[in-house]
Structure formats: C-alpha cells, structure tokens
Design an enzyme around this catalytic site. Sequence first.
Site, mmCIF file in Angstrom:
data_model
loop_
_atom_site.group_PDB
_atom_site.id
_atom_site.type_symbol
_atom_site.label_atom_id
_atom_site.label_comp_id
_atom_site.label_asym_id
_atom_site.label_seq_id
_atom_site.Cartn_x
_atom_site.Cartn_y
_atom_site.Cartn_z
ATOM 1 N N GLN A 1 7.752 -9.713 7.628
ATOM 2 C CA GLN A 1 8.945 -9.327 6.872
ATOM 3 C C GLN A 1 9.651 -8.106 7.459
ATOM 4 O O GLN A 1 10.654 -7.653 6.921
ATOM 5 C CB GLN A 1 8.615 -9.093 5.393
ATOM 6 C CG GLN A 1 7.852 -7.823 5.093
ATOM 7 C CD GLN A 1 7.429 -7.767 3.634
ATOM 8 O OE1 GLN A 1 6.559 -8.523 3.206
ATOM 9 N NE2 GLN A 1 8.053 -6.894 2.859
ATOM 10 N N HIS B 1 4.065 1.510 -8.135
ATOM 11 C CA HIS B 1 3.041 0.453 -8.045
ATOM 12 C C HIS B 1 2.124 0.501 -9.278
ATOM 13 O O HIS B 1 1.740 -0.536 -9.826
ATOM 14 C CB HIS B 1 2.177 0.641 -6.798
ATOM 15 C CG HIS B 1 2.927 0.557 -5.498
ATOM 16 N ND1 HIS B 1 3.128 1.648 -4.690
ATOM 17 C CD2 HIS B 1 3.514 -0.492 -4.861
ATOM 18 C CE1 HIS B 1 3.797 1.269 -3.598
ATOM 19 N NE2 HIS B 1 4.046 -0.019 -3.684
ATOM 20 N N GLY C 1 0.802 -1.222 0.000
ATOM 21 C CA GLY C 1 0.000 0.000 0.000
ATOM 22 C C GLY C 1 0.832 1.268 0.000
ATOM 23 O O GLY C 1 2.025 1.239 -0.284
ATOM 24 N N ALA C 2 0.153 2.409 0.334
ATOM 25 C CA ALA C 2 0.746 3.748 0.170
ATOM 26 C C ALA C 2 1.246 3.854 -1.277
ATOM 27 O O ALA C 2 2.425 4.099 -1.544
ATOM 28 C CB ALA C 2 1.841 4.021 1.186
ATOM 29 N N GLN D 1 14.701 -9.007 -3.869
ATOM 30 C CA GLN D 1 13.398 -9.665 -3.657
ATOM 31 C C GLN D 1 12.930 -10.341 -4.946
ATOM 32 O O GLN D 1 12.449 -11.482 -4.931
ATOM 33 C CB GLN D 1 12.388 -8.622 -3.201
ATOM 34 C CG GLN D 1 10.949 -9.082 -3.215
ATOM 35 C CD GLN D 1 10.021 -8.030 -2.636
ATOM 36 O OE1 GLN D 1 9.953 -7.858 -1.432
ATOM 37 N NE2 GLN D 1 9.294 -7.323 -3.485
ATOM 38 N N MET E 1 10.973 6.010 -6.542
ATOM 39 C CA MET E 1 9.722 6.126 -5.783
ATOM 40 C C MET E 1 9.649 5.018 -4.741
ATOM 41 O O MET E 1 10.058 3.882 -4.990
ATOM 42 C CB MET E 1 8.542 6.036 -6.725
ATOM 43 C CG MET E 1 8.444 7.275 -7.568
ATOM 44 S SD MET E 1 6.841 7.402 -8.327
ATOM 45 C CE MET E 1 7.150 8.805 -9.382
ATOM 46 N N SER E 2 9.144 5.384 -3.572
ATOM 47 C CA SER E 2 9.011 4.431 -2.476
ATOM 48 C C SER E 2 7.944 4.938 -1.523
ATOM 49 O O SER E 2 7.836 6.155 -1.309
ATOM 50 C CB SER E 2 10.349 4.314 -1.731
ATOM 51 O OG SER E 2 10.150 3.715 -0.467
HETATM 52 P P1 AMP Z 1 5.866 -2.475 -1.667
HETATM 53 O O1 AMP Z 1 4.484 -1.932 -1.537
HETATM 54 O O2 AMP Z 1 6.945 -1.515 -1.297
HETATM 55 O O3 AMP Z 1 6.019 -3.834 -1.024
HETATM 56 O O4 AMP Z 1 6.087 -2.726 -3.207
HETATM 57 C C1 AMP Z 1 5.195 -3.510 -3.954
HETATM 58 C C2 AMP Z 1 5.789 -3.768 -5.307
HETATM 59 O O5 AMP Z 1 6.004 -2.525 -5.972
HETATM 60 C C3 AMP Z 1 7.164 -4.460 -5.223
HETATM 61 O O6 AMP Z 1 7.235 -5.434 -6.248
HETATM 62 C C4 AMP Z 1 8.116 -3.321 -5.443
HETATM 63 O O7 AMP Z 1 9.355 -3.727 -6.006
HETATM 64 C C5 AMP Z 1 7.340 -2.469 -6.423
HETATM 65 N N1 AMP Z 1 7.850 -1.102 -6.410
HETATM 66 C C6 AMP Z 1 8.005 -0.299 -5.320
HETATM 67 N N2 AMP Z 1 8.546 0.895 -5.695
HETATM 68 C C7 AMP Z 1 8.756 0.814 -7.034
HETATM 69 C C8 AMP Z 1 9.309 1.709 -8.008
HETATM 70 N N3 AMP Z 1 9.768 2.915 -7.675
HETATM 71 N N4 AMP Z 1 9.375 1.297 -9.288
HETATM 72 C C9 AMP Z 1 8.923 0.064 -9.647
HETATM 73 N N5 AMP Z 1 8.395 -0.815 -8.782
HETATM 74 C C10 AMP Z 1 8.313 -0.448 -7.493
#
Ligand code: AMP
Length: 283
Positions: free
Chosen positions: A61, A37, A31-32, A153, A184-185
């Site tokens: 995790q 995503h 999320g977020a 991952q 992006m994160s």
């Molecule tokens: P998360 O919500 O952080 O667990 O991420 C969910 C999925 O989105 C994972 O497969 C991440 O690698 C992917 N993801 C997160 N940030 C990015 C990004 N900036 N660019 C591409 N994929 C992303």
Amino acid sequence: MLKFNQIDALRQHLESQRLTAKRIGFVPTMGALHQGHLSLIANARQENDVVVCSIFVNPTQFNNQEDFDQYPRILKEDEELLKANGCDVLFAPDAQEMYPEKPLIKFEFGELERVMEGAHRPGHFSGVGLVVSKLFHIVQPHRAYFGEKDYQQLCIIRQMVTQLNFPLEVIGVPIVREADGLAMSSRNKRLSAEERQQALIFSKVLREAQAALLNKQSVQEVKEWLAKTFEAAPEGVQLEYFEIAHRNTLASISVIEDPNDVILCIAGFVGNVRLIDNMFLIS
Ligand code: AMP
C-alpha cells in the site's frame, strides 16, 4: 495476550474460539500505536469476546519507498500497550508470511478511489484492499474496526465488504486528536518539535473552513482562502489537496445542499512527512 507470527497457528487458535461461540473483534494496524488505535481497541473490547489486533507495515500500500522505509516500527512498545489495553491476540506477521509470492491480484474501487488519497497515491487502495481482504480471510472476525482518520479508506472497505460479501460488520470510529487539535498519527513521531507545531495548520484550517461554510461562505471562497493560507505558511508546509466532498460518494461538492452530507478532507506535507485530516461539516 497471545502473540502469533504465523497464519496457521493464529487460525487454529481463533477456530477454537469461534467453536465456543465467541465473537471476534478485529483491529488492523501498521503499529506505532497511539490513542487513536487504542480507541479502536476499546470499541472492539466493548462489543466482542475476543479482541484481535494485527500489526503489519504493508508494503503493497506504499507508493513511496522512503515513506515505507521511514515508517516507525516499535513492536516491543506496541506489545506492552496492547497488553495494557485489553487486546487478547496480536497477529504480527512478516512480509514473507503475508506475501510468500508476488501478489497478482489488483483491486479497483472506481470513483471512490479517483479522488483525494487515491488520486495522489497510485496503487495505494489496491494494496489496502489486498491486505485487508487477506486479513479478513485469516482472522474471520465478526466485526472490524477502522478509524475515520482514514475516511476514504473506511468508505472503500465498506464497499469491498458489501461487494465481496464478507460476513462481518465494519465499524467506523471517530478521529482521536491531541489536546491542541492535531489528529493522532503514527507519522507524527517523525516530526521535529518545530514541525509538530507547524502541523497544527491542518486541523486549524479545517475548523476555520467548517465555521466559514456554516456561516454561508461559498465552497469557492473557502477553497481560495485555504489555498492562500497555505501560500503564506512557513517553507516546508505544503498543501496537497483540500476537498469538500459528499460523505458517501466522496464526490467533490461545489454547492452545499445538505450540510449533513458534507466532509472536509485535507492532505499535505510538513517537511517530508505526509499528513491527512478530515472533519464532517456538522460534527
Ligand atoms: P494505521 O496503523 O495508520 O494503518 O491505522 C490503523 C487504524 O487506526 C486505521 O483504521 C486508522 O484509521 C486508525 N487510526 C489512525 N489514527 C487514528 C486516529 N487519530 N483516530 C482514530 N483512528 C485512527
């Protein structure tokens, strides 16, 4: 968009979809949501009939309780974004639904998890393996989409899918960055305006290291330069690791033979927010 909090109801719905030969694309997230995503969702939308996204901040995790507690949770906003971006089904279980009892199963990924994120976050990939395999059993997708942002991952999930014979295809999707280069994160939401500026150091040093290596500087020289750059960085900006690794095995590389095999990976802190980033040597 349909929303399910319960495994049984989700399963029933997806079973009816599979019976009419619909192809299911799955995007697991915590999320977020941001454009990174949404890029996974867009890829899933193009290649499948039904797009399922899960939102679950997976406690198993997190090796740091504060990181888990502080992880942004904005489900209502996420739902709107998903509706507007072609998601058909949202699965948003709570911890009780996913883990009605304490899970006994542990995952080990050998050399793949003894480096980088695995070395610095004990138990992290076991938790990832557990939740992703549970989600795969629940959703039974034809294709599952993961970002290269979490490159280690992605490698670990590919191994898990091969070794456990999950009948699905894993698709890796390139990193989406802000205009100034920051990957992006969801954790970027926790940065103050000043920290947001300081966080640029990660993508900047990756680009400079990439250029230096392509200019035939040695791995050793580039690692020393990068460590010095962080020593001179503002207080609160900390390097956790920088690795020059083989893109398949993630083993550390000391002499570059084929530049196509090489990925640069970095992790560190800005204030108390932990960030990661990576770049292929040849992108
Ligand atoms: P998360 O919500 O952080 O667990 O991420 C969910 C999925 O989105 C994972 O497969 C991440 O690698 C992917 N993801 C997160 N940030 C990015 C990004 N900036 N660019 C591409 N994929 C992303």
